[in-house]
Write an enzyme that holds these catalytic residues in place. Structure first.
Site, PDB file in Angstrom:
ATOM      1  N   ASP A   1       0.795  -1.223   0.000  1.00 49.90           N
ATOM      2  CA  ASP A   1       0.000   0.000   0.000  1.00 49.90           C
ATOM      3  C   ASP A   1       0.834   1.284   0.000  1.00 49.90           C
ATOM      4  O   ASP A   1       0.294   2.351  -0.235  1.00 49.90           O
ATOM      5  CB  ASP A   1      -0.973   0.024   1.186  1.00 49.90           C
ATOM      6  CG  ASP A   1      -0.256  -0.099   2.514  1.00 49.90           C
ATOM      7  OD1 ASP A   1       0.991  -0.097   2.528  1.00 49.90           O
ATOM      8  OD2 ASP A   1      -0.948  -0.183   3.552  1.00 49.90           O
TER       9      ASP A   1
ATOM     10  N   ARG B   1      -4.847   4.594   6.528  1.00 48.15           N
ATOM     11  CA  ARG B   1      -5.108   4.363   5.103  1.00 48.15           C
ATOM     12  C   ARG B   1      -6.315   5.134   4.624  1.00 48.15           C
ATOM     13  O   ARG B   1      -6.966   5.840   5.375  1.00 48.15           O
ATOM     14  CB  ARG B   1      -5.343   2.862   4.912  1.00 48.15           C
ATOM     15  CG  ARG B   1      -4.128   2.001   5.177  1.00 48.15           C
ATOM     16  CD  ARG B   1      -3.500   1.631   3.886  1.00 48.15           C
ATOM     17  NE  ARG B   1      -4.498   1.084   2.991  1.00 48.15           N
ATOM     18  CZ  ARG B   1      -4.772  -0.211   2.866  1.00 48.15           C
ATOM     19  NH1 ARG B   1      -4.092  -1.086   3.567  1.00 48.15           N
ATOM     20  NH2 ARG B   1      -5.716  -0.634   2.036  1.00 48.15           N
TER      21      ARG B   1
ATOM     22  N   TYR C   1       0.758  -3.514  11.314  1.00 41.26           N
ATOM     23  CA  TYR C   1       1.757  -4.583  11.207  1.00 41.26           C
ATOM     24  C   TYR C   1       2.098  -4.976  12.633  1.00 41.26           C
ATOM     25  O   TYR C   1       2.531  -4.125  13.417  1.00 41.26           O
ATOM     26  CB  TYR C   1       3.016  -4.082  10.523  1.00 41.26           C
ATOM     27  CG  TYR C   1       2.869  -3.906   9.030  1.00 41.26           C
ATOM     28  CD1 TYR C   1       2.832  -5.011   8.189  1.00 41.26           C
ATOM     29  CD2 TYR C   1       2.782  -2.643   8.464  1.00 41.26           C
ATOM     30  CE1 TYR C   1       2.710  -4.844   6.814  1.00 41.26           C
ATOM     31  CE2 TYR C   1       2.658  -2.468   7.098  1.00 41.26           C
ATOM     32  CZ  TYR C   1       2.619  -3.576   6.279  1.00 41.26           C
ATOM     33  OH  TYR C   1       2.490  -3.426   4.930  1.00 41.26           O
TER      34      TYR C   1
ATOM     35  N   PRO D   1       7.675  -6.185   4.521  1.00 43.08           N
ATOM     36  CA  PRO D   1       6.909  -5.109   3.872  1.00 43.08           C
ATOM     37  C   PRO D   1       6.847  -3.795   4.652  1.00 43.08           C
ATOM     38  O   PRO D   1       6.387  -2.806   4.110  1.00 43.08           O
ATOM     39  CB  PRO D   1       5.499  -5.697   3.744  1.00 43.08           C
ATOM     40  CG  PRO D   1       5.484  -6.975   4.463  1.00 43.08           C
ATOM     41  CD  PRO D   1       6.802  -7.199   5.106  1.00 43.08           C
TER      42      PRO D   1
END
Ligand code: FAD
Length: 663
Positions: free
Chosen positions: A50, A278, A286, A362
Site C-alpha cells: 500500500d 489508510r 503490522y 513489507p
C-alpha cells in the site's frame, strides 16, 4: 495428439502484479507486440502492498496518472514514535516528518495495491488501444531457450519457446484460509507453499487448452515464488529470520491518540507494532506475533493465524490504550527474510523483475515500489531494442543498475526490520535491547533511501560518469562496444547528477507564463531528451552559442534523423521572459513547426518569477550558470546520462553519447 496453436510475440510477460503492470505499461506506450499472462483469474481487490514512495509518484506522473493515486490515497505527513517511559508506560517520544522537506513535489502516500493495478490496467488499455490485455488464468508450463540464437537480436529471431496452459477460473482462484469470511493474503504469503505446480497439474488433468508462444524476450514478473526464476536455475540468496508478523486492515475503534499518523510502537516486552493510516478510515497494523514461532522445518503454523489472534497481540502491545474493530478488510502474515537474486537476466533474453529477484519485510513500504521501478528501468530498454533503435547491449545495464539497488534495499530492510522487531533497551547498559535513539536515526537516515530518490546508477554506456563501466561487481561489461567513451561535465550542472533522476524545480512556459515543475515535461514516451539550458539568450554572444549548437544538431548525419522521433528537445533559458520572443530568439528545432499543428509552444521554458506561484530559482537550484547554461541528456526514464557545454565541443560530446547508445 492435435497440433498446438503457435504464435509469435516480441515480449512475453509472466505475472501481472505491480512489476508486470509497469512492464506492460511501457510496452503499450511504445507500441510493442507484447503479451502478459497471470495464473490468477482476477486482479487483487484488497490488502497487499500500500505504500507509494515519492519516486513512484513521479513515475506515475510521467505516465499521466499520478493524480488518480494522489486524490484517492491517504497522505503520510508525520511519523510518531511510541515506547515505554522510565515508568514502563507507553508514551509518545518523538514526531518527525514522514518525508524530509523539499525532496520531491510529492510526499509518501498509501493506497492499496488493487487500486494501483487498476490505474495501470486503464492506462495500458488506453495506450495499446485495448490490444494488450492481461490474459488471466494462463500460466507457462515449459520454457525452452535456443542458446545458440540468443546473441542474434534481429527482428525475426525468436529464441524463446514457451508452452502456456489455460485454466478455468475456478482452478485459478486461490484457496482462502479455512472457515474465514474475511479475505486474506495468506495464499501469497511466504508462510505457505506456492501452488504453481499444482495449478499446472490440474490444468493438464482437466485438459485445459495449451498453446505455444515464440518470443524474442521474456520477463518473469511472477513474484517471490517465481516459476521463471526456477526454470533458469537462479537462486535467491539470504536468510529467513524467526520474526513473524501479522497484518490487519481494519477500521479501528480506539482511544490511541495517533491512530491517524504513521507510528512505530515498541512495547516493553510484548513486541512491536506499526500503524499505517489508510484511505476510507482503514488503518493497517503490522503486528509482531511473538507467541507464534516457526517449527523445526522453519515454518509457522498457518492455521493459528487469524484476525482474532493478530488483534490480541496488538492489544497487548498498545496497552493501556484500547483497540478493537467491527470491520476487518483483509489480513495476512509473513516471516521476515531478506533475499536477493543471484542473476537478473539470462543472456539478455529472459529477465526477472520485482519480488522474483528480491524479497524482504513489507514494513518499510518498499516492495511494490522497487518492483515497479525494476520494470520501469527495463521496459524502455526492451522497447528501444525491439524496435531496432538502440544497441542490444543496453539490455546488460538492467542487471548492472538494478542488482545494486536490490542489494541496497536488502541491507536497508535488514537493518530497519531488526531494529523494529527488537525489544526496546531498558537503559544504556541493556545491550540486547534496541536503543530508541538508534531506531529514530535509522528511520531518519533511511528516509532518503525510502523515498526512492537516492538511486544513483553507475557508469555505463547509458551513464557517462567518470570511472570504469566494466567494474559492475558481477563482471558485466556495460560499456558501449561501438564508440569511444565520453564523460559528462558534471561541474556544469552541479545538482543534476549523472546517474540520478532529473530533479524538479518550477519554471514558466515562455509562451503563456504558466508555471510547471520542469520534471513534468520529461514524459515517459520512450524518448531520450536533450535539455538545453540556453542561459542568458538576450546576450548576443550567448545567442550565437545557442545557434551554433542547434545548427550542429540539425546538420548532424547521425543525430538529425533521430531528433523529435527518438530524441526530444526541451529548453529552459534564464533571461527575463518578457524580453524574449519564442519565434525570434529560439532556433526552430527547439519548437518545431508542423504544417497541421503550427508551432510547438510546449518545449521552451524560462527560469523566471511567476504571477501566482512564486519563484522556482531553477538555474540556481540545478547548479547551472545563468549566463552560459549547458546541455543535459536524460534517458527515457528521467535518469541523467550526460552533461556538456552549450557549444560545438558540447555538441560533439552529445553526439558521442548517442553514438554509444543508438543502433
Ligand atoms: P507480485 O505482486 O507477487 O505479483 C506476481 C504476479 O504474478 C501475481 O499476480 C501472480 O498471480 C502472478 N504469478 C505468479 N506466478 C505465476 C506463474 N507461474 N504464472 C503466471 N503468473 C504468475 N510493498 C510495498 O511497497 N509497500 C507495502 O506497504 C507493502 N506491504 C505489503 C504487505 C504485505 C502483507 C505483503 C505480502 C507484501 C507487501 N508489500 C509491500 C510487497 C509487495 O506486495 C510486493 O513487493 C509487490 O507486490 C511485488 O510486486 P511483483 O509484481 O514483483 O510481484
Amino acid at each position: 495428439v492435435p497440433e498446438l496453436k503457435e504464435s509469435n510475440c516480441d515480449v512475453l510477460i509472466i505475472g501481472a502484479g505491480p512489476a508486470g503492470m509497469m512492464m506492460a505499461a511501457w510496452m503499450a506506450r511504445m507500441g510493442i507486440n507484447a503479451r502478459i499472462v497471470d495464473k490468477r483469474s482476477t486482479k487483487i481487490f484488497s490488502g497487499q502492498a500500500d505504500g507509494l514512495q515519492c519516486r513512484s509518484l513521479e513515475i506515475f506522473d510521467s505516465f499521466g496518472f499520478a493524480d488518480r493515486a494522489w486524490k484517492e490515497a491517504n497522505h503520510m505527513i508525520e511519523m510518531c514514535m511510541w515506547n515505554p517511559g522510565e515508568d514502563g508506560v507507553l508514551r509518545r517520544s518523538d514526531r518527525v516528518p514522514d518525508v524530509p522537506e523539499g525532496l520531491s513535489r510529492f510526499t509518501q502516500i498509501v493506497l492499496h495495491q488493487g487500486r494501483i493495478e487498476r490505474f495501470f490496467l486503464d492506462h495500458i488499455k488506453k495506450h495499446s488501444k485495448d490490444t494488450l490485455r492481461v490474459e488471466r488464468a494462463v500460466l507457462p508450463e515449459s520454457l525452452e531457450i535456443d542458446e545458440g540464437k540468443c546473441d542474434d537480436h534481429s527482428a525475426d529471431n525468436y529464441p524463446i519457446k514457451v508452452q502456456l496452459r489455460h485454466l478455468t477460473d475456478e482452478e485459478a482462484a486461490p484457496a482462502q484460509a479455512n472457515g474465514q469470511t474475511v479475505s486474506d493474503g495468506l495464499f501469497r504469503s511466504n508462510l505457505v507453499d506456492d501452488d504453481t505446480d499444482d495449478l499446472i497439474q490440474k490444468g493438464r488433468e482437466n485438459k485445459g487448452g495449451a498453446e505455444i508462444v515464440r518470443a524474442r524476450y521474456m520477463v518473469g514478473c511472477d513474484g517471490a515464488h517465481s516459476w521463471t526464476r526456477r526454470q533458469l536455475g537462479f537462486q535467491l540468496e539470504g536468510e529467513p529470520t524467526d520474526f513473524i508478523w501479522g497484518v490487519l486492515d481494519i477500521v479501528p475503534i480506539t482511544d490511541f491518540p495517533d491512530i491517524r499518523n504513521r507510528c512505530a510502537v515498541h512495547s516493553a516486552s510484548s513486541g512491536s507494532l506499526m500503524v499505517i493510516p489508510r484511505e476510507e478510515k482503514l488503518v493497517r497494523l503490522y503486528i509482531q506475533l511473538t507467541e507464534i514461532k516457526p517449527d523445526a522445518s522453519g515454518r509457522a503454523d498457518r492455521s493459528k493465524i487469524t484476525p482474532e489472534t493478530i488483534i490480541k497481540a496488538a492489544q497487548k502491545i498498545i496497552a493501556p490504550y484500547s483497540l478493537t474493530y467491527e470491520y476487518c478488510d483483509w489480513f495476512t502474515a509473513y516471516q521476515i527474510g531478506q533475499r536477493v537474486g543471484t542473476n537478473f537476466d539470462h543472456k539478455t533474453r529472459v529477465f526477472l523483475t520485482g519480488d522474483a529477484v528480491h524479497t524482504h519485510s513489507p514494513k518499510a513500504g518498499q516492495g511494490m515500489n522497487v518492483s515497479m521501478q525494476d520494470s520501469f528501468n527495463l521496459g524502455w530498454k526492451l522497447g528501444l531494442v525491439v524496435k531496432g533503435i538502440a544497441q542490444p547491449s543496453i539490455l546488460k545495464t538492467y542487471q548492472s543498475e538494478r542488482r545494486r539497488i536490490a542489494q541496497d534495499l536488502i541491507d536497508f530492510d535488514h537493518k530497519f526490520s531488526r531494529l523494529f522487531s527488537g525489544r526496546p533497551a531498558k537503559d544504556v547498559m541493556d545491550e540486547e535491547g534496541v536503543s530508541m535513539e538508534a531506531f529514530k536515526q535509522a528511520f531518519v537516515n533511511g528516509n532518503m533511501f525510502a523515498s526512492g530518490l537516492s538511486v544513483d546508477y553507475g557508469t555505463s554506456m547509458l551513464v557517462a560518469k567518470p570511472g570504469s563501466s566494466t567494474d559492475q561487481g558481477d563482471g558485466t561489461d556495460v560499456s558501449s562496444t561501438h564508440h569511444q567513451k565520453v564523460v559528462g561535465r558534471q561541474e556544469l550542472a552541479t545538482n543534476i547528477k549523472l546517474g540520478m533522476r532529473f530533479p524538479s524545480f518550477k519554471v514558466l512556459n515562455q509562451s503563456d507564463a504558466r508555471p510547471w515543475h520542469f520534471q513534468e515535461k520529461l514524459r515517459s514516451d520512450g524518448r531520450f531528451r536533450i535539455v538545453v539550458f540556453a542561459g542568458n539568450v538576450v546576450n548576443p554572444q550567448q545567442q550565437s552559442r545557442l545557434k551554433v549548437f542547434c545548427q550542429h544538431l540539425t546538420s548532424s548525419g547521425f543525430l538529425a534523423p533521430h531528433l523529435h522521433k527518438h530524441i526530444a528537445l526541451l529548453t529552459c533559458h534564464a533571461a527575463k521572459r518578457t524580453e524574449v520572443e519564442l519565434l525570434r530568439d529560439f532556433p526552430d528545432v527547439l519548437h518545431p513547426f508542423d504544417s497541421k499543428l503550427g508551432w510547438d509552444y510546449d518545449s521552451v521554458y524560462v527560469d523566471d518569477v511567476s504571477y501566482h506561484e512564486g519563484y522556482g530559482d531553477a538555474y540556481k537550484n540545478y547548479g547551472v550558470d545563468k549566463e552560459s547554461g549547458c546541455v543535459v541528456v536524460t534517458r527515457p526514464d528521467q535518469y541523467v546520462g550526460y552533461v556538456d557545454s552549450l557549444d560545438e565541443e558540447g555538441f560533439v560530446g552529445v553526439e558521442g553519447y548517442f553514438k554509444g547508445v543508438l543502433a
